[in-house]
Structures are given as structure tokens and as C-alpha cells.
Motif scaffolding. Structure first.
Motif, mmCIF file in Angstrom:
data_model
loop_
_atom_site.group_PDB
_atom_site.id
_atom_site.type_symbol
_atom_site.label_atom_id
_atom_site.label_comp_id
_atom_site.label_asym_id
_atom_site.label_seq_id
_atom_site.Cartn_x
_atom_site.Cartn_y
_atom_site.Cartn_z
ATOM 1 N N MET A 123 0.812 -1.200 0.000
ATOM 2 C CA MET A 123 0.000 0.000 0.000
ATOM 3 C C MET A 123 0.854 1.263 0.000
ATOM 4 S SD MET A 123 -3.106 0.848 2.507
ATOM 5 C CE MET A 123 -3.780 2.424 2.632
ATOM 6 N N TYR A 124 1.964 1.273 0.785
ATOM 7 C CA TYR A 124 2.816 2.455 0.866
ATOM 8 C C TYR A 124 4.118 2.274 0.099
ATOM 9 C CZ TYR A 124 -0.330 3.797 4.622
ATOM 10 O OH TYR A 124 -1.424 4.131 5.344
ATOM 11 N N GLU A 125 4.174 1.321 -0.790
ATOM 12 C CA GLU A 125 5.402 1.009 -1.509
ATOM 13 C C GLU A 125 5.857 2.157 -2.412
ATOM 14 O OE1 GLU A 125 4.471 -2.544 -3.570
ATOM 15 O OE2 GLU A 125 4.226 -3.701 -1.754
ATOM 16 N N GLY A 126 4.968 2.804 -3.125
ATOM 17 C CA GLY A 126 5.327 3.872 -4.062
ATOM 18 C C GLY A 126 5.210 5.264 -3.479
ATOM 19 N N LEU A 127 4.919 5.371 -2.202
ATOM 20 C CA LEU A 127 4.713 6.678 -1.567
ATOM 21 C C LEU A 127 5.976 7.531 -1.583
ATOM 22 C CD1 LEU A 127 2.650 8.444 -0.153
ATOM 23 C CD2 LEU A 127 3.398 7.452 2.015
ATOM 24 N N GLY A 128 7.122 6.908 -1.336
ATOM 25 C CA GLY A 128 8.395 7.652 -1.345
ATOM 26 C C GLY A 128 8.679 8.249 -2.707
ATOM 27 N N THR A 129 8.426 7.470 -3.752
ATOM 28 C CA THR A 129 8.643 7.947 -5.110
ATOM 29 C C THR A 129 7.708 9.105 -5.442
ATOM 30 O OG1 THR A 129 9.243 5.695 -5.731
ATOM 31 C CG2 THR A 129 8.753 7.215 -7.509
ATOM 32 N N ILE A 130 6.461 8.999 -5.046
ATOM 33 C CA ILE A 130 5.483 10.060 -5.307
ATOM 34 C C ILE A 130 5.864 11.336 -4.563
ATOM 35 C CG2 ILE A 130 3.088 10.760 -4.954
ATOM 36 C CD1 ILE A 130 2.312 7.818 -5.482
ATOM 37 N N LEU A 131 6.262 11.214 -3.300
ATOM 38 C CA LEU A 131 6.672 12.390 -2.522
ATOM 39 C C LEU A 131 7.918 13.047 -3.105
ATOM 40 C CD1 LEU A 131 6.027 11.208 1.145
ATOM 41 C CD2 LEU A 131 4.704 12.862 -0.192
ATOM 42 N N LEU A 132 8.866 12.247 -3.546
ATOM 43 C CA LEU A 132 10.083 12.777 -4.145
ATOM 44 C C LEU A 132 9.777 13.511 -5.457
ATOM 45 C CD1 LEU A 132 13.122 12.969 -3.821
ATOM 46 C CD2 LEU A 132 13.334 10.825 -5.074
ATOM 47 N N ALA A 133 8.916 12.934 -6.274
ATOM 48 C CA ALA A 133 8.531 13.579 -7.531
ATOM 49 C C ALA A 133 7.785 14.886 -7.266
ATOM 50 C CB ALA A 133 7.669 12.630 -8.356
ATOM 51 N N THR A 134 6.887 14.889 -6.285
ATOM 52 C CA THR A 134 6.140 16.100 -5.938
ATOM 53 C C THR A 134 7.085 17.181 -5.428
ATOM 54 O OG1 THR A 134 4.205 14.767 -5.380
ATOM 55 C CG2 THR A 134 4.255 17.013 -4.537
ATOM 56 N N ALA A 135 8.043 16.804 -4.582
ATOM 57 C CA ALA A 135 9.019 17.770 -4.076
ATOM 58 C C ALA A 135 9.856 18.343 -5.213
ATOM 59 C CB ALA A 135 9.904 17.115 -3.023
ATOM 60 N N GLY A 136 10.205 17.515 -6.169
ATOM 61 C CA GLY A 136 10.966 17.992 -7.333
ATOM 62 C C GLY A 136 10.185 18.992 -8.162
ATOM 63 N N ILE A 137 8.921 18.734 -8.382
ATOM 64 C CA ILE A 137 8.080 19.639 -9.164
ATOM 65 C C ILE A 137 7.909 20.970 -8.437
ATOM 66 C CG2 ILE A 137 5.739 20.016 -10.027
ATOM 67 C CD1 ILE A 137 5.679 16.973 -10.672
ATOM 68 N N VAL A 138 7.651 20.912 -7.125
ATOM 69 C CA VAL A 138 7.502 22.146 -6.335
ATOM 70 C C VAL A 138 8.811 22.934 -6.351
ATOM 71 C CG1 VAL A 138 7.149 23.024 -3.989
ATOM 72 C CG2 VAL A 138 5.631 21.260 -4.891
ATOM 73 N N GLY A 139 9.939 22.248 -6.217
ATOM 74 C CA GLY A 139 11.244 22.910 -6.269
ATOM 75 C C GLY A 139 11.480 23.585 -7.609
ATOM 76 N N LEU A 140 11.116 22.931 -8.693
ATOM 77 C CA LEU A 140 11.264 23.509 -10.030
ATOM 78 C C LEU A 140 10.395 24.747 -10.192
ATOM 79 C CD1 LEU A 140 12.505 23.217 -12.843
ATOM 80 C CD2 LEU A 140 10.557 21.775 -13.461
ATOM 81 N N ILE A 141 9.177 24.705 -9.693
ATOM 82 C CA ILE A 141 8.280 25.869 -9.764
ATOM 83 C C ILE A 141 8.868 27.030 -8.964
ATOM 84 C CG2 ILE A 141 6.016 26.750 -9.055
ATOM 85 C CD1 ILE A 141 4.898 23.940 -9.782
ATOM 86 N N LEU A 142 9.373 26.777 -7.764
ATOM 87 C CA LEU A 142 9.967 27.828 -6.940
ATOM 88 C C LEU A 142 11.216 28.417 -7.587
ATOM 89 C CD1 LEU A 142 9.523 26.341 -3.356
ATOM 90 C CD2 LEU A 142 8.258 28.232 -4.395
ATOM 91 N N MET A 143 12.045 27.581 -8.201
ATOM 92 C CA MET A 143 13.244 28.084 -8.880
ATOM 93 C C MET A 143 12.869 28.933 -10.091
ATOM 94 S SD MET A 143 16.084 25.007 -8.476
ATOM 95 C CE MET A 143 15.775 24.456 -10.105
ATOM 96 N N THR A 144 11.842 28.534 -10.833
ATOM 97 C CA THR A 144 11.385 29.316 -11.973
ATOM 98 C C THR A 144 10.860 30.668 -11.520
ATOM 99 O OG1 THR A 144 10.792 27.280 -13.136
ATOM 100 C CG2 THR A 144 9.815 29.320 -13.952
ATOM 101 N N TYR A 145 10.095 30.692 -10.446
ATOM 102 C CA TYR A 145 9.570 31.950 -9.896
ATOM 103 C C TYR A 145 10.710 32.863 -9.449
ATOM 104 C CZ TYR A 145 7.251 35.204 -6.747
ATOM 105 O OH TYR A 145 6.818 36.345 -6.129
ATOM 106 N N ALA A 146 11.705 32.322 -8.745
ATOM 107 C CA ALA A 146 12.837 33.123 -8.286
ATOM 108 C C ALA A 146 13.633 33.679 -9.465
ATOM 109 C CB ALA A 146 13.737 32.288 -7.378
ATOM 110 N N ALA A 147 13.833 32.884 -10.494
ATOM 111 C CA ALA A 147 14.554 33.343 -11.682
ATOM 112 C C ALA A 147 13.786 34.456 -12.391
ATOM 113 C CB ALA A 147 14.802 32.166 -12.630
ATOM 114 N N TRP A 148 12.478 34.332 -12.478
ATOM 115 C CA TRP A 148 11.654 35.352 -13.124
ATOM 116 C C TRP A 148 11.716 36.671 -12.344
ATOM 117 C CZ3 TRP A 148 9.811 36.657 -17.544
ATOM 118 C CH2 TRP A 148 8.853 37.656 -17.626
ATOM 119 N N LYS A 149 11.617 36.599 -11.006
ATOM 120 C CA LYS A 149 11.710 37.797 -10.177
ATOM 121 C C LYS A 149 13.075 38.471 -10.344
ATOM 122 C CE LYS A 149 9.054 39.052 -7.448
ATOM 123 N NZ LYS A 149 8.027 40.075 -7.520
#
Length: 111
Positions: free
Chosen positions: A1-27
Motif C-alpha cells: 500500500m505504501y510502496e510507491g509513496l516515497g517515489t510520489i513524494l520525491l517527484a512532488t518535491a521535485g516539481i515544487v522545487g522547479l516551480i519555486l526556482m522558476t519563480y525566483a529566476a523570473w523575479k
């Protein structure tokens, strides 16, 4: 049940990090380039919003300065300045602009 949870959390953190870096670069980019609408030969020196989609601007085009009225349907040159308008970087928008507008409208003349 929780086997893929780590992968999903890591992917979500990566996407959020990319969005934050794009916002900082734009500013950073818009701050380093001044007003986003400015270019190499055209600079917006000051702007006062008159309504939701209309404004009055002082612009500089290769050393010649203009008072511009801009709206949703139309943009007009209201005046070409004979002497350049100096806008201080530390001055709040509208301070010097009001003086220039009053003199253009004739209200700044002493009787």
C-alpha cells in the motif's frame, strides 16, 4: 500500500522545487531588467494608472521624452517635452509626475 509513496513524494518535491526556482529566476530577471516593458531604446520613466485599463506615462525614446495617454482602445502622444524630465529612482511614483502633469495642463503656472 505504501510502496510507491516515497517515489510520489520525491517527484512532488521535485516539481515544487522547479516551480519555486522558476519563480525566483523570473523575479530576478524582471528586477535586473528594470520595468519589464522597457527595452534598450525605450524606457518607461513613470506611470500613473487612471483606471482599470488606462494610464498616463512618461516615456523616453532615445533621449526624447513624451507624455503618453494609453487606454484599451487607443494610445496618444499628449506632449513631447522640450527639456528632459528627471525622475528620481527613490521618489515614489506620481510625485514628480503630478508636477509635470499640472504644468502640462496649465495648473502649475503662477498668476
Amino acid at each position: 500500500m505504501y510502496e510507491g509513496l516515497g517515489t510520489i513524494l520525491l517527484a512532488t518535491a521535485g516539481i515544487v522545487g522547479l516551480i519555486l526556482m522558476t519563480y525566483a529566476a523570473w523575479k530576478w530577471y524582471t528586477k535586473s531588467m528594470g520595468i519589464a516593458a522597457s527595452g534598450t531604446h525605450i524606457r518607461i520613466l513613470d506611470r500613473v494608472m487612471l483606471g482599470r485599463s488606462s494610464s498616463i506615462l512618461i516615456i523616453d525614446i532615445d533621449g526624447t521624452q513624451y507624455l503618453i495617454g494609453a487606454g484599451e482602445q487607443r494610445t496618444d502622444i499628449l506632449k513631447e517635452f522640450e527639456t528632459p524630465v528627471v525622475v528620481d529612482a527613490g521618489q515614489t511614483s506620481g510625485g514628480r509626475f503630478k508636477e509635470v502633469l499640472k504644468s502640462y495642463l496649465g495648473k502649475g503656472k503662477e498668476s
